[in-house]
Design a protein around this motif. Structure first.
Motif, short mmCIF file in Angstrom:
data_model
loop_
_atom_site.label_atom_id
_atom_site.label_comp_id
_atom_site.label_asym_id
_atom_site.label_seq_id
_atom_site.Cartn_x
_atom_site.Cartn_y
_atom_site.Cartn_z
N THR A 522 24.18 -124.06 -23.91
CA THR A 522 25.04 -124.76 -24.87
C THR A 522 25.89 -125.85 -24.26
OG1 THR A 522 26.83 -123.14 -24.57
CG2 THR A 522 25.15 -122.65 -26.25
N GLY A 523 26.08 -125.83 -22.94
CA GLY A 523 26.96 -126.80 -22.31
C GLY A 523 28.43 -126.47 -22.47
N ILE A 524 28.76 -125.27 -22.98
CA ILE A 524 30.15 -124.85 -23.18
C ILE A 524 30.60 -124.07 -21.96
CG2 ILE A 524 31.73 -123.54 -24.64
CD1 ILE A 524 29.68 -123.87 -26.91
N LEU A 525 31.62 -124.54 -21.28
CA LEU A 525 32.12 -123.88 -20.09
C LEU A 525 33.10 -122.78 -20.50
CD1 LEU A 525 32.46 -123.62 -17.03
CD2 LEU A 525 34.27 -125.35 -17.18
N ILE A 526 32.77 -121.54 -20.16
CA ILE A 526 33.64 -120.40 -20.42
C ILE A 526 34.29 -120.00 -19.10
CG2 ILE A 526 33.78 -118.02 -21.20
CD1 ILE A 526 31.44 -118.50 -23.00
N ARG A 527 35.60 -120.06 -19.05
CA ARG A 527 36.34 -119.70 -17.84
C ARG A 527 36.54 -118.18 -17.83
NH1 ARG A 527 37.43 -124.36 -20.08
NH2 ARG A 527 37.95 -126.19 -18.82
N GLN A 528 36.08 -117.55 -16.76
CA GLN A 528 36.08 -116.09 -16.71
C GLN A 528 37.29 -115.55 -15.95
OE1 GLN A 528 32.17 -114.16 -16.04
NE2 GLN A 528 31.39 -116.24 -15.77
N MET A 529 37.76 -114.40 -16.40
CA MET A 529 38.87 -113.70 -15.77
C MET A 529 38.54 -112.22 -15.74
SD MET A 529 41.99 -115.39 -17.86
CE MET A 529 42.21 -117.17 -17.97
N LYS A 530 39.33 -111.50 -14.96
CA LYS A 530 39.16 -110.06 -14.89
C LYS A 530 40.53 -109.41 -14.73
CE LYS A 530 36.95 -106.40 -12.19
NZ LYS A 530 36.10 -106.11 -11.00
N ALA A 531 40.77 -108.34 -15.47
CA ALA A 531 42.02 -107.59 -15.35
C ALA A 531 41.69 -106.12 -15.19
CB ALA A 531 42.91 -107.82 -16.57
N VAL A 532 42.19 -105.51 -14.14
CA VAL A 532 42.01 -104.08 -13.91
C VAL A 532 43.38 -103.43 -14.06
CG1 VAL A 532 41.24 -102.31 -12.30
CG2 VAL A 532 40.11 -104.54 -12.34
N ALA A 533 43.51 -102.54 -15.04
CA ALA A 533 44.80 -101.93 -15.31
C ALA A 533 44.59 -100.67 -16.13
CB ALA A 533 45.72 -102.90 -16.06
N ALA A 534 45.60 -99.82 -16.15
CA ALA A 534 45.58 -98.66 -17.04
C ALA A 534 45.73 -99.14 -18.48
CB ALA A 534 46.70 -97.70 -16.67
N PHE A 535 45.19 -98.36 -19.41
CA PHE A 535 45.25 -98.76 -20.81
C PHE A 535 46.70 -98.92 -21.29
CE2 PHE A 535 40.82 -96.94 -21.45
CZ PHE A 535 40.26 -98.19 -21.68
N GLU A 536 47.62 -98.15 -20.71
CA GLU A 536 49.01 -98.22 -21.15
C GLU A 536 49.64 -99.59 -20.86
OE1 GLU A 536 47.68 -95.79 -19.49
OE2 GLU A 536 47.75 -94.14 -20.95
N THR A 537 49.15 -100.28 -19.84
CA THR A 537 49.74 -101.56 -19.47
C THR A 537 48.77 -102.73 -19.60
OG1 THR A 537 49.15 -101.15 -17.15
CG2 THR A 537 51.34 -100.47 -17.86
N MET A 538 47.57 -102.46 -20.07
CA MET A 538 46.56 -103.53 -20.14
C MET A 538 46.98 -104.65 -21.09
SD MET A 538 42.49 -103.03 -20.87
CE MET A 538 42.25 -102.04 -19.39
N PHE A 539 47.75 -104.31 -22.12
CA PHE A 539 48.17 -105.33 -23.07
C PHE A 539 49.04 -106.40 -22.40
CE2 PHE A 539 51.91 -102.74 -22.93
CZ PHE A 539 52.97 -103.56 -23.30
N GLU A 540 49.76 -106.02 -21.33
CA GLU A 540 50.59 -107.00 -20.64
C GLU A 540 49.72 -108.08 -20.00
OE1 GLU A 540 53.14 -105.09 -17.87
OE2 GLU A 540 53.90 -103.63 -19.31
N ASP A 541 48.59 -107.67 -19.39
CA ASP A 541 47.68 -108.66 -18.81
C ASP A 541 47.16 -109.61 -19.87
OD1 ASP A 541 47.50 -107.85 -15.98
OD2 ASP A 541 46.69 -106.00 -16.79
N VAL A 542 46.79 -109.06 -21.01
CA VAL A 542 46.24 -109.89 -22.09
C VAL A 542 47.29 -110.86 -22.60
CG1 VAL A 542 45.22 -109.86 -24.39
CG2 VAL A 542 44.58 -108.10 -22.74
N CYS A 543 48.48 -110.35 -22.89
CA CYS A 543 49.53 -111.20 -23.47
C CYS A 543 50.04 -112.23 -22.46
CB CYS A 543 50.68 -110.33 -23.97
SG CYS A 543 50.23 -109.22 -25.33
N ASN A 544 50.22 -111.81 -21.21
CA ASN A 544 50.70 -112.75 -20.19
C ASN A 544 49.68 -113.85 -19.92
OD1 ASN A 544 53.11 -111.37 -19.87
ND2 ASN A 544 52.34 -110.12 -18.18
N THR A 545 48.40 -113.49 -19.90
CA THR A 545 47.35 -114.48 -19.68
C THR A 545 47.27 -115.45 -20.84
OG1 THR A 545 46.08 -112.92 -18.34
CG2 THR A 545 44.91 -114.83 -19.19
N ALA A 546 47.39 -114.93 -22.07
CA ALA A 546 47.37 -115.81 -23.24
C ALA A 546 48.51 -116.82 -23.19
CB ALA A 546 47.47 -114.97 -24.52
N GLU A 547 49.66 -116.37 -22.73
CA GLU A 547 50.79 -117.30 -22.59
C GLU A 547 50.56 -118.29 -21.47
OE1 GLU A 547 55.66 -117.18 -22.08
OE2 GLU A 547 54.51 -115.33 -22.25
#
Length: 788
Positions: A522-547
């Motif tokens: 498709t020619g669409i560049l998808i930038r990849q990331m990885k977060a390893v965390a416990a489920f209790e704190t995984m939302f912090e990685d998602v929210c902080n990365t989104a910001e």
């Protein structure tokens, strides 16, 4: 014998290689000390590194006789030059790899205008003052050459310094940060090109025709190397199908080709900075090759090469040589002219482009940073025109002091105006449909991948509406303290993830392969990331990365998945916990995806990954902010040539006369006309009216109204259209009490989906299409770390 032993000891102690290694070690240690001291004041790394060089240099500790004899050996000059060339090759290649080409192409006019504004004004100021400075120092050589050198030095912007400072100030994903980087690159490349032209016309033993043939030969050579490099990258990508990264030996082959090309061009008498930059820009943007190079080179360059480069810049400055009032006055005048020229020229360009004044001021100071090209210009000019040491010292001091003054001022302004330049979410409803869409898609494994990349592909249907997609692989890290192992493909993580990495390695390799294949098709560049965390704190990685990436929307998978027999099966409860907390704390809108694909492979899903066949998508509209956000998301998809979007609005029977009049068009398209009575909600009416006039009247999107009395009739209508659409887009709620959904919440199982979304995702509700439930952002950042 004693004399020989003394000679050996002396040669060992004062060996240039030992000297260079010690000098580098001292610069790294001292720069880290200054960085820790200045970080609380908001100062970026390059400022601390330059200060470390100044302190260690002849203006500071090297005034001590023993240190001066050790650090400043005549025999060490060649070693320093070799190290400088190698460092220049690596970071120019890396800048080309990290370059956001689509953004620069879209904003080339803006970047070019801003770069020209500051550069032209600085050149005018330099041309006016150069004859005076030339006479002050009784310089030898051509006055015209002296004027050109000063014009180039004052007008130039050091793109590596700008990139590093913007990264430290966390502006790399902001509009002002990306515009500053683009403008700095345009300015830097223009100055390098001008320097090459000046060297081409420099008097010498060779004729112009011979020089022209040499330049043409270098261009052909670079084109051939680019082709060879690209072929090598494609071959290495295919060769390493079951690996996340290339092998070290394969990386060495690419770097050997890079350094060989650079050395050949330098030996030919040409500058290799632009060719190295071109090699990085032209490398394929998908696959393991660029992922490995960004990962390995990024860590090395940003943590070793650039600190040494910035430190050595300050190390060369010798304030003790400014023994006269004349030299000091010249330095002050040149610094003032440089800063004044950049500010006036950049602000004038920003005013012409109608950019905010605050952005213009930050751009003006950032684009006044000096660096390697300036050092290269004055070094070449001093050797060619036999300028005295005082001239070289004055020019070098001007460069260093200019950066030491401008850098802290830019950092101070950014920190003071942090709210203006910080992340400010704007709902999709309020965004221009043709503006850039930054999104973060999350997957817990290969099972979630297919539908996510298909949505990304669907959102890229219009060239006028660019997207910047990020894909985050969320990996559970149970029963251990939280460890942040997020890897940013273009931001260069500090951890080295090998192919034997324990957590999520199997899924990660498959995800990388699937994303690479998608990007290649498709020619669409998808930038990849990885977060390893416990489920209790995984939302912090998602929210902080989104910001951090300034995302407009987060896509997260539902905790249930469809089995082969079509039934929905519960996944890990931790996934549901993560979804709840992301919905609660997200700094932007959130889309929760219920995938009704045929299995867990990347190829199987309810939407075709390549969108080769027409797909039918429905956006359900009941009213309220979430539904308007869902409709705004739907209009991004509706412009895709392979997607037929239908907006289905549900109205109560009592609103029949206050709804929309429907008339049939002669081409069998349905045309709508809003009645003068208005709709139940004025905001909904205004938004739908604008949507209708832009998309429905042009035939891009279909529109249907469903008149119902209560929730039971709504459920019946939804069940009737269950086999008609491959994807349903609906808002989570926020519509208050609505008679058309009355009674539907009585059997609600998953409140995070909202009333309608929960019904569509219910296993008893037999539909084949996937469901995308969207919640508009309505929370503040202060709630981000609160416990649920």
């Amino acid at each position: 014998m004693a004399d020989m032993w003394e000679s050996c000891q002396k040669s060992l102690i004062f060996n240039p290689v030992v000297t260079m290694g010690t000098q580098i070690s001292c610069i790294l240690v001292m720069s880290q000390f200054f960085y820790l001291a200045l970080k609380p004041l908001g100062q970026p790394g390059p400022i601390a590194q330059i200060l470390a060089g100044v302190v260690l240099g002849p203006s500071g500790l090297s005034r001590i006789g023993v240190l001066k004899d050790f650090f400043f050996q005549n025999s060490a000059t060649n070693y320093y030059q070799t190290m400088a060339v190698m460092a220049r090759v690596v970071f120019m290649f890396l800048i080309g790899l990290e370059l956001d080409i689509p953004y620069i192409m879209r904003h080339l006019r803006l970047a070019g205008t801003i770069a020209c504004g500051g550069g032209v004004m600085c050149s005018i100021f330099a041309a006016a003052i150069s004859p005076f400075i030339y006479r002050q120092f009784d310089s030898q050589g051509s006055m015209f050459s002296f004027v050109l050198v000063l014009m180039m030095m004052i007008a130039n912007t050091a793109s590596p310094v700008v990139v590093r400072i913007i990264t430290d100030l966390k502006l790399a994903t902001s509009n002002v940060g990306r515009l500053a980087i683009s403008s700095a690159l345009v300015n830097d490349m223009a100055c390098l090109l001008l320097l090459s032209i000046l060297r081409f016309f420099q008097p010498g033993n060779e004729t112009l025709w011979r020089k022209l043939l040499e330049v043409i030969g270098v261009i052909i050579f670079v084109v051939v190397i680019v082709i060879v490099n690209n072929r090598l990258a494609f071959w290495l990508n295919r060769r390493n199908r079951n690996r996340k990264y290339l092998k070290n030996a394969e990386v060495y082959c690419i770097l050997a080709l890079l350094f060989g090309t650079s050395m050949a061009i330098e030996a030919y008498g040409q500058n290799s900075m632009i060719p190295c930059f071109v090699l990085g820009v032209m490398l394929p943007r998908e696959g393991k090759t660029i992922r490995t190079l960004l990962h390995k080179l990024g860590f090395f360059v940003h943590n070793f090469v650039l600190p040494i480069y910035f430190g050595y810049t300050g190390f060369q400055m010798d304030l003790t040589q400014l023994g006269s009032i004349r030299s000091i006055s010249v330095v002050v005048v040149m610094v003032v002219l440089s800063i004044g020229g950049k500010i006036s020229g950049t602000l004038a360009a920003c005013h012409y482009l109608k950019l905010p004044l605050s952005e213009g001021v930050v751009l003006a100071f950032l684009l006044n940073l000096k660096g390697f090209v300036d050092l290269l210009v004055i070094s070449i000019a001093s050797e060619t025109h036999k300028w005295g040491p005082e001239v070289y010292t004055v020019l070098l001091t001007t460069i260093v002091i200019n950066t030491l003054i401008v850098g802290p001022i830019a950092a101070f302004i950014v920190n003071k105006e942090r709210k203006s330049f910080g992340y400010r979410h704007m709902a999709l409803e309020s965004q221009d449909p043709e503006s850039e869409l930054r999104m973060l898609a999350c997957v817990h494994g290969v099972r979630n991948l297919s539908i996510m990349v298909e949505l990304i592909g669907a959102l890229s249907g219009s060239r006028d509406a660019p997207i910047v997609p990020y894909l985050m692989h969320l990996v559970e890290f149970p029963d251990k303290p939280r460890t942040d192992l997020t890897y940013h493909q273009q931001e260069n993580a500090n951890e080295d993830f090998s192919d034997a990495e324990e957590y999520g390695v199997n899924d990660e390799v498959e995800i990388n392969d699937a994303v690479d294949a998608f990007s290649s098709e498709t020619g669409i560049l998808i930038r990849q990331m990885k977060a390893v965390a416990a489920f209790e704190t995984m939302f912090e990685d998602v929210c902080n990365t989104a910001e951090e990436i300034r995302a407009s929307i987060i896509l997260i998978p539902f905790h249930k998945h469809q089995r082969i027999d079509g039934k929905m099966e519960n996944g890990k409860e931790g996934i549901r916990t993560t979804n709840h907390r992301v919905l609660r704390h997200a700094p932007c809108s959130v889309a929760l995806l219920v995938d009704r694909g045929l299995g867990g492979t990347p190829q199987a899903s309810s939407l075709d990954s390549s969108l080769d066949t027409d797909q039918h998508v429905a956006t359900l509209f009941f009213g309220g902010p979430d539904d308007r956000e869902a409709l705004a998301f739907g209009r991004r998809i509706g412009v895709h040539s392979r997607i037929n979007l239908t907006v289905i609005r549900f109205l109560h029977e009592s609103s029949r006369d206050a709804g929309i009049d429907v008339a049939s068009h002669q081409d069998d398209h349905v045309l709508m006309r809003f009645s003068s009575h208005g709709t139940e909600n004025e905001v909904d009416n205004a938004f739908l009216s604008d949507f209708y006039s832009r998309y429905v009247t042009t035939g891009q999107v279909g529109y249907v109204e469903k008149l119902v009395n209560d929730g039971a009739e709504t459920a019946t209508a939804l069940r009737e259209m269950g086999d008609m659409y491959s994807l349903f887009i609906v808002g989570k709620g926020g519509r208050g009490h609505s008679p058309v959904t009355t009674g539907m919440s009585d059997w609600e199982e998953c409140p995070e989906l909202g009333t309608v979304g929960d019904l569509l995702a219910s296993p008893e509700f037999d539909i084949r299409g996937s469901v995308l439930v969207i919640q508009r952002h309505r929370h503040s950042k202060n709630d981000l770390m609160d416990e649920e």
